[in-house]
Design an enzyme around this catalytic site. Structure first.
Site, mmCIF file in Angstrom:
data_model
loop_
_atom_site.group_PDB
_atom_site.id
_atom_site.type_symbol
_atom_site.label_atom_id
_atom_site.label_comp_id
_atom_site.label_asym_id
_atom_site.label_seq_id
_atom_site.Cartn_x
_atom_site.Cartn_y
_atom_site.Cartn_z
ATOM 1 N N HIS A 75 28.856 -27.081 -15.171
ATOM 2 C CA HIS A 75 27.659 -27.556 -14.285
ATOM 3 C C HIS A 75 26.340 -26.651 -14.558
ATOM 4 O O HIS A 75 25.314 -27.075 -14.446
ATOM 5 C CB HIS A 75 28.008 -27.458 -12.772
ATOM 6 C CG HIS A 75 26.980 -27.553 -11.751
ATOM 7 N ND1 HIS A 75 26.423 -26.660 -11.080
ATOM 8 C CD2 HIS A 75 26.242 -28.816 -11.504
ATOM 9 C CE1 HIS A 75 25.537 -27.124 -10.387
ATOM 10 N NE2 HIS A 75 25.211 -28.317 -10.266
ATOM 11 N N GLU A 118 24.479 -27.988 -17.404
ATOM 12 C CA GLU A 118 23.719 -29.084 -17.363
ATOM 13 C C GLU A 118 22.541 -28.719 -16.684
ATOM 14 O O GLU A 118 21.553 -29.340 -17.208
ATOM 15 C CB GLU A 118 24.370 -29.829 -16.155
ATOM 16 C CG GLU A 118 23.888 -31.039 -15.789
ATOM 17 C CD GLU A 118 24.304 -31.202 -14.203
ATOM 18 O OE1 GLU A 118 23.025 -31.777 -13.298
ATOM 19 O OE2 GLU A 118 25.140 -31.319 -13.653
#
Length: 445
Positions: A68, A71
């Site tokens: 994450h 990202e």
């Protein structure tokens, strides 16, 4: 008459779902990148998505949250597209973009006019292998992630409860670790951690390009070969092998108390198999079991018995997480009315399960569930982005284009016996976690 209408509705929707299957074409580039083209000629727009076969469950031990975190870092810039301008360029071209991370994938998308598709491919291919990171960018974005966790998880008792249930459910598999990561581990992530993860997993041979819109497959393939074709594959990509669950032989129970909880509830999850390529029948039965038990509110079995007949629940439901790379969970919950304790609500939930196993599935309810799930499949086709996500999520979970197309017919073919067999196999208390979310100790007595 009502039974006939429901059965007729389900039978009518099935061929409609099949008829509305849009044309889908798939290719594989020489560097290993998969390309999937979904034709949708209703409007001159296109959704361009790149899905990476890497998510939170693929992270190195002790580096939770890195998928994450990366990202976020993917928007930091390259030589061609400076830091912070990626989304600005897309907005200036009349489009929108975003990204998301799950346990099984990380995906990036843009939705633009068709004539801007080459630009989207150029920009996305550029950051697939050309991302530039430094300590300043890393530290800034790490703080953003920690703030996101504080806002979305730490401030929400339900999210914290869910996090604790998952950790109890998965004894060995990384699905027990939250996608956003454990705070101490996120805070310890370094620039080198991000670079190592990026260089290994962000490569054409670990990516699926999904393009849905007013396009022709051969044109998309030509563009993909032009922009993605020259990218060098990673030598760190192998079959995804994760730690698997050992035999679960003892039920687990947790109670999460938080003074912010105003409405207590009980929830139970069971370890359950996922959709398998070429063999989705068991998953279809579990999906219908969840809908029969807890879909549709008061029309479901839990809703009818606990909310209407017995009047002890404010809400109830069931769910099945079948679209995953590895086995996930089947679950149900009851929100009791004031005056009904959580143990009493749990007892009535169990009584409903026993009733189902003893009496079978009501034909009306099964027909309604089939019609509902098949209708959902059709409605998903109305959204171009939904179409792209439908295929991207399936393919990164180990399914094929053919599996996605076959799913509506497989749902329609499920019988009562299939559902009961799935229930008896999955609803094993030894493989379950029962959780109470409560505001005070007294509410769970």
């Amino acid at each position: 008459m009502r039974k006939i209408l429901l059965a007729t509705l389900a039978m009518a929707i099935a061929p409609i779902a099949q008829a509305q299957q849009v044309p889908v074409t798939s290719y594989t580039l020489a560097n290993g990148m998969e390309v999937v083209v979904i034709e949708d000629h209703r409007a001159p727009i296109v959704t361009h998505m790149v899905w990476y076969r890497v998510g939170a469950a693929d992270e190195p031990v002790g580096k939770s949250g890195i998928a994450h975190f990366l990202e976020h870092l993917m928007f930091k810039g390259t030589e061609a597209v400076p830091d912070g301008t990626f989304s600005e360029v897309i907005e200036a071209n009349g489009g929108d973009d975003n990204a998301f991370t799950s346990q099984d994938y990380t995906a990036y998308y843009q939705q633009v006019a068709v004539d801007r598709l080459p630009l989207m491919m150029e920009m996305e291919a550029d950051r697939m292998r050309g991302l530039i990171l430094d300590d300043a960018a890393m530290l800034t974005e790490r703080d953003v992630v920690l703030e996101e966790r504080a806002l979305r998880t730490d401030s929400d008792p339900g999210s914290l409860f869910s996090e604790q249930r998952d950790a109890a459910q998965f004894l060995n598999h990384p699905y027990g670790t939250p996608v956003i990561g454990w705070p101490d581990e996120v805070n310890a992530l370094t620039l080198q951690d991000a670079l190592d993860f990026y260089q290994r997993f962000y490569a054409p041979n670990n990516a699926i390009l999904v393009v849905a819109g007013d396009v022709q497959p051969e044109d998309v393939l030509a563009l993909a070969e032009q922009y993605y074709g020259p990218l060098t594959p990673s030598d760190g990509i192998a079959k995804r092998l994760r730690p698997q669950e050992p035999p679960q032989r003892a039920e687990r129970r947790i109670t999460y108390r938080d003074e912010r909880v105003a409405t207590p509830y009980v929830m139970r999850t069971y370890l359950a198999g996922n959709r398998q390529a070429g063999a989705q029948e068991k998953a279809a039965a579990l999906g219908l079991l969840a809908d029969v038990l807890g879909g549709g509110g008061i029309t479901s079995l839990l809703g009818q018995r606990l909310q209407i007949e017995e009047g002890i629940a404010l809400a109830s439901g069931a769910f099945y997480s079948g679209l995953s790379y590895d086995p996930d969970t089947f679950g149900m919950y009851v929100v009791p009315k004031p005056g009904t304790t959580l143990p009493e609500a749990e007892a009535r939930m169990d009584a409903t399960l026993e009733y189902l196993l003893e009496n079978g599935v009501d034909p009306d309810r099964l027909a309604r569930s089939k019609a509902s799930l098949l209708a959902s499949e059709i409605y998903a086709m109305d959204s171009q982005r939904g179409l792209a996500q439908r295929y991207g999520a399936a393919l990164t979970s180990g399914l094929t284009v053919a599996d996605v197309a076959a799913w509506p017919a497989i749902l329609q073919a499920v019988t009562e016996d299939d559902i009961l067999a799935a229930a008896k196999e999955v609803l094993d208390i030894r493989r379950s976690v029962t959780g109470y979310l409560t505001g005070t100790e007294e509410t769970s007595q």
